[in-house]
Design a protein around this motif. Structure first.
Motif, mmCIF file in Angstrom:
data_model
loop_
_atom_site.group_PDB
_atom_site.id
_atom_site.type_symbol
_atom_site.label_atom_id
_atom_site.label_comp_id
_atom_site.label_asym_id
_atom_site.label_seq_id
_atom_site.Cartn_x
_atom_site.Cartn_y
_atom_site.Cartn_z
ATOM 1 N N GLU A 5 0.950 -1.096 -0.022
ATOM 2 C CA GLU A 5 -0.105 0.013 -0.032
ATOM 3 C C GLU A 5 0.912 1.218 0.068
ATOM 4 O OE1 GLU A 5 -2.644 -0.239 3.238
ATOM 5 O OE2 GLU A 5 -3.767 -2.031 2.409
ATOM 6 N N THR A 6 2.175 1.106 0.217
ATOM 7 C CA THR A 6 3.195 2.255 0.569
ATOM 8 C C THR A 6 3.355 2.707 -0.969
ATOM 9 O OG1 THR A 6 4.058 1.756 2.464
ATOM 10 C CG2 THR A 6 5.197 3.353 1.438
ATOM 11 N N PRO A 7 3.344 3.821 -1.380
ATOM 12 C CA PRO A 7 3.575 4.301 -3.045
ATOM 13 C C PRO A 7 4.937 3.958 -3.146
ATOM 14 C CG PRO A 7 2.287 5.996 -1.779
ATOM 15 C CD PRO A 7 2.787 5.097 -0.721
ATOM 16 N N HIS A 10 7.457 6.736 -2.183
ATOM 17 C CA HIS A 10 7.856 6.874 -0.646
ATOM 18 C C HIS A 10 8.891 5.761 -0.389
ATOM 19 C CE1 HIS A 10 3.888 8.968 0.306
ATOM 20 N NE2 HIS A 10 4.477 9.479 -0.594
ATOM 21 N N GLY A 43 5.409 11.278 -5.880
ATOM 22 C CA GLY A 43 4.161 10.695 -6.558
ATOM 23 C C GLY A 43 3.910 11.392 -7.725
ATOM 24 N N ARG A 46 5.204 8.747 -12.403
ATOM 25 C CA ARG A 46 5.319 7.556 -12.288
ATOM 26 C C ARG A 46 6.406 6.991 -12.903
ATOM 27 N NH1 ARG A 46 1.677 2.882 -15.091
ATOM 28 N NH2 ARG A 46 2.095 1.066 -13.457
ATOM 29 N N ALA A 72 4.799 -2.106 -5.845
ATOM 30 C CA ALA A 72 4.282 -0.919 -5.478
ATOM 31 C C ALA A 72 4.097 0.154 -6.855
ATOM 32 C CB ALA A 72 5.152 -0.233 -4.426
ATOM 33 N N GLY A 73 4.904 -0.103 -7.846
ATOM 34 C CA GLY A 73 4.706 0.764 -9.064
ATOM 35 C C GLY A 73 3.874 0.216 -9.905
#
Length: 256
Positions: A5-7, A10, A43, A46, A72-73
């Motif tokens: 769930e962490t971008p 980040h 963010g 991308r 995550a990406g």
């Protein structure tokens, strides 16, 4: 496989800060603009899978965490993860078997990322004789086995020095990997008795383990072997801990 769930931006920023590198320095290493890197971390942009891998390589991110960042990406993992007994791992497994066999009569053990025993040669029995059988129930954690009061600790003659060496090494691994499981293991090991007078001396050339065995008192040097340029998560996380005699008396006892 599950996504995080962490971008991804980040995660990249966290690894950059863990390595103590500025945006400018990382951008220079990765040959991208500082502005673009800033946009990725916040963010606003991308990153492509190629850029994620490029940044991870510059930050020396472990392969497992690289896969996490790719997920995550929104991309597929780039690095495989096979069991050691899987067909693609035949050459690796055979190499480990040969190394362990060739190291006889000196002890050697194979460990994974969490310091859990994967394999060992017969000579390891010289060290683990008479320990609590519960500590030998799989999965066997080698650091726990070493420092637990029912493990090797009572027979390590320089326990304070050896314990300080192992804890310092584990601290370095945690700093490099950010592994929460290792952090929990470190807290557990710090709670074991036997730390009186322990200290890590950075001036020392190497720290031998002075060990009282059924053969007699042994002085052993530890050498770590890892696979070069691994592209598989399992291979990247394997290490062979080999013990060599630090003096002629130890060599004679082990060869006997």
């Amino acid at each position: 496989m599950t996504t995080t769930e962490t971008p991804v931006g980040h995660l990249l920023r966290d690894w950059r800060k863990r390595r103590g590198i500025s945006q400018l320095e990382l951008a220079s290493r990765a040959e991208v603009s500082t502005r673009h890197l800033s946009f990725v971390e916040t963010g606003r942009s991308r990153p492509t899978p190629t850029m994620i891998v490029n940044l991870c390589e510059r930050l020396d991110v472990p392969l497992r965490e690289r896969n996490t960042m790719l997920l995550a990406g929104g991309f597929a993992p780039a690095y495989s993860e096979h069991r050691l007994d899987a067909t693609p791992m035949a050459a690796v497994s055979e190499a480990i078997t040969q190394i362990l066999r060739a190291h006889q009569p000196f002890p050697a053990v194979v460990v994974d990322r969490q310091w859990e025993m994967v394999d060992a040669n017969e000579s390891i029995g010289t060290l683990i004789a008479d320990v609590d059988p519960g500590l030998l129930e799989p999965p066997v954690n080698v650091l726990r086995l070493s420092l637990h009061p029912d493990g090797l600790a009572p027979r390590i003659l320089n326990l304070g020095e050896w314990r300080a060496h192992l804890l310092h090494r584990l601290e370095q691994e945690i700093a490099g990997s950010g592994d929460q499981g290792l952090a929990e293991l470190l807290d557990e090991l710090r709670g074991y008795p036997g730390g009186a007078g322990e200290q890590h001396d950075p001036r020392g050339i190497i720290v031998p383990m002075q060990f009282r065995s059924a053969l007699g008192d042994l002085s052993l040097l530890s050498v770590t072997t890892v696979f070069g340029t691994p592209r598989d998560v399992t291979v990247a996380e394997l290490a062979i801990e080999s013990f060599y005699p630090a003096d002629a008396e130890t060599a004679a006892l082990l060869r006997s």
